[in-house]
Design an enzyme around this catalytic site. Structure first.
Site, PDB file in Angstrom:
ATOM      1  N   HIS A   1       0.843  -1.195   0.000  1.00  0.00           N
ATOM      2  CA  HIS A   1       0.000   0.000   0.000  1.00  0.00           C
ATOM      3  C   HIS A   1       0.882   1.250   0.000  1.00  0.00           C
ATOM      4  O   HIS A   1       1.868   1.325   0.748  1.00  0.00           O
ATOM      5  CB  HIS A   1      -0.922   0.007   1.211  1.00  0.00           C
ATOM      6  CG  HIS A   1      -1.872   1.157   1.213  1.00  0.00           C
ATOM      7  ND1 HIS A   1      -1.537   2.385   1.748  1.00  0.00           N
ATOM      8  CD2 HIS A   1      -3.126   1.285   0.717  1.00  0.00           C
ATOM      9  CE1 HIS A   1      -2.555   3.217   1.589  1.00  0.00           C
ATOM     10  NE2 HIS A   1      -3.533   2.568   0.968  1.00  0.00           N
TER      11      HIS A   1
ATOM     12  N   ASP B   1      -7.436   4.657   4.636  1.00  0.00           N
ATOM     13  CA  ASP B   1      -7.526   4.512   3.185  1.00  0.00           C
ATOM     14  C   ASP B   1      -7.694   3.053   2.781  1.00  0.00           C
ATOM     15  O   ASP B   1      -8.485   2.723   1.884  1.00  0.00           O
ATOM     16  CB  ASP B   1      -6.270   5.091   2.540  1.00  0.00           C
ATOM     17  CG  ASP B   1      -6.307   4.994   1.028  1.00  0.00           C
ATOM     18  OD1 ASP B   1      -7.128   5.694   0.415  1.00  0.00           O
ATOM     19  OD2 ASP B   1      -5.529   4.196   0.471  1.00  0.00           O
TER      20      ASP B   1
END
Length: 397
Positions: free
Chosen positions: A203, A356
Site C-alpha cells: 500500500h 484509506d
C-alpha cells in the site's frame, strides 16, 4: 525470493478510488474523540498477536501461543504447551521488565484504531458510524471476545483487518482461522456480513511511512558515513517447514522492501534479514544477529535496522532489536554506528493509510483478496479450506 509479488489489483484500486491516496495524505489531521453513542454500522476488527500488559500475564500469553497449532504445531501439544510456557515464563518476564514491564502493543493498536475510525467517519460517511475492535490472538482482548462484542453492538458489516501487512498462515491465517472456529464452534452463522483485509504489503501509505522514517533516521548518522549505511530490513522469521509448504510471507515481505527502496531511489545498499528464531529447527535466514556479525567482519560498520513487518513497537523491537542487538551484540562485534528506525506507531501517514485501506476495501466488491482463496500447495491444516470458504461466502462448511 521474488520481489515481483503481484498484489497489483489491490494497489490499483487503492490509487483509483474516489478519495485518492494523495488527497487523504493532504487532509487535515486532528486528534478528536471518535467515540459515538450511535450503533456502529461498520465494525473493524484489528487483528494482531497481542502481548502481556504486565509480567503477571506472561504465562497465559505463552500458554495460548504454544497451544496454537496454526503457529507452532507440536507433538502432544495439549501437554507440551503448558510445560514450555511454564519453563519460558521467568525469562520472558525478565525481558518485559527491561522494556517497562509489559507490551505497548494494545496502547498503539487502540490509538491507531481511534484515528482510523475518526478519519473514516469523515471520508466515508456512507459506511459510518465506524467502530474499531481489538482482537488479539494470545492476549486480551481476545479475538473471540471482540467478535461477541461486535455482535452485541449490532454491527452490520464486519471487516477483519489484519495488522500484519504481509500475510502468513502463522499470523493472519491463524487469526482468520480463529474467527471461523468461533462461529463453527457455536454452529451459528454470523449476524454480520464478514469480509477481510488479509494483506496490504505494498500500500502506498505503508511504503511512504516507512520511507519517511528511514530518511529521518539516516539523517542522524554522521554525514561522512551516511552513504555507507547498510539498511537492514528485519522481519520475524518462519520455520522452513512453513516456508516450504508455500507460505507467501517471504515474498510479500520482499515486496514491501522493494517498494520502500524504490521510494528511497535505492539510496543505500540493503538486505532483508530475519529475526526471532526459536528452537533447533531450520528457520528462514539469514538471521538478523548473524548478519550484524557478518557485516562487522566485512567492515561494513554503519547499520540501520528497520522492522519492516511490524507496525508498532513490542518486545521484538524494544528488547530484541534495541537491547540484544544494538546495545549488546553490535558493540561486541565492533559496529561503529547502528540505529533502529522508529516504528510506525502514531505516524500520521500510516494512520491515514489505515483509513484509506479500509475505505478502499469497503468500496470494493471483494470479500477477501484473490490470494486468500488459494491454499498453500502443501497445506496440512484442515481448517484453512473452510476458513477460506467462510470469508468468500459467510457460510460454515
Amino acid at each position: 525470493m521474488s520481489f515481483n509479488l503481484k498484489i497489483s489489483n489491490f494497489v490499483t484500486k487503492t490509487i483509483r478510488h474516489q478519495y485518492s491516496w494523495s488527497s487523504i495524505v493532504n487532509s487535515r489531521f486532528t486528534s478528536t474523540d471518535s467515540k459515538t453513542a450511535k450503533k456502529p454500522k461498520t465494525g473493524i476488527l484489528m487483528l494482531n498477536l497481542g502481548g502481556p500488559e504486565n509480567t503477571n500475564q506472561v504465562y497465559d500469553f505463552l500458554l495460548r501461543l504454544f497451544s496454537d497449532k496454526d503457529l507452532i504445531p507440536l507433538p502432544a501439544q495439549k501437554f507440551l504447551a503448558p510445560f514450555i510456557a511454564k519453563r519460558r515464563t521467568p525469562k520472558i518476564q525478565d525481558q518485559y521488565s527491561q522494556i517497562g514491564g509489559g507490551s505497548p502493543i494494545k496502547k498503539w493498536t487502540e490509538l491507531q484504531g481511534e484515528e482510523m475510525v475518526r478519519i473514516l467517519d469523515e471520508i466515508s460517511p456512507e459506511t459510518a458510524p465506524h467502530k474499531f475492535y481489538v482482537g488479539f490472538r494470545y492476549a486480551e482482548p481476545l479475538t473471540e471476545d471482540a467478535i461477541s462484542k461486535m455482535e452485541e453492538d449490532g454491527v452490520e458489516r464486519a471487516v477483519a483487518f489484519t495488522q500484519y501487512p504481509q500475510y502468513s498462515c502463522s499470523t493472519t491465517g491463524s487469526s482468520l482461522n480463529a474467527i471461523y472456529r468461533h462461529y463453527k464452534g457455536l454452529n451459528k452463522v454470523p449476524q454480520m456480513k464478514w469480509t477481510t483485509i488479509d494483506r496490504w504489503a505494498t500500500h502506498p501509505g505503508l511504503v511512504d511511512a516507512f520511507a519517511e522514517n528511514i530518511k529521518k533516521e539516516l539523517e542522524k548518522f554522521p554525514e561522512d558515513v551516511r552513504n555507507d549505511v547498510v539498511i537492514m530490513f528485519s522481519a520475524h522469521s518462519l520455520p522452513m517447514t512453513v516456508v516450504n509448504r508455500g507460505d507467501t510471507y517471504p515474498a510479500e515481505v520482499a515486496s514491501t522492501v522493494n517498494r520502500v527502496m524504490e521510494k528511497l531511489n535505492f539510496s543505500n545498499s540493503y538486505r532483508l534479514v530475519w529475526q526471532s528464531k526459536v528452537g533447533p529447527q531450520e528457520w528462514l535466514g539469514p538471521q538478523t544477529d548473524e548478519s550484524i556479525e557478518g557485516f562487522a567482519k566485512n567492515k561494513r560498520l554503519n547499520l540501520l535496522l528497520v522492522p519492516i513487518a511490524f507496525t508498532s513497537d513490542h518486545i521484538e523491537t524494544l528488547f530484541e532489536l534495541d537491547l540484544e542487538y544494538i546495545d549488546d551484540l553490535a558493540k561486541k562485534a565492533g559496529i561503529k554506528n547502528i540505529r533502529r528506525c522508529e516504528s510506525l506507531n502514531d505516524n500520521p501517514i500510516f494512520l491515514r493509510a489505515l483509513a484509506d485501506i479500509v475505505k478502499t476495501h469497503l468500496n470494493s466488491d471483494e470479500m477477501c483478496s484473490k490470494q486468500l482463496t488459494l491454499r498453500c500447495p502443501k497445506c496440512i491444516n484442515d481448517v484453512c479450506g473452510p476458513m477460506r470458504v467462510f470469508f468468500r461466502t459467510n457460510k460454515l462448511v
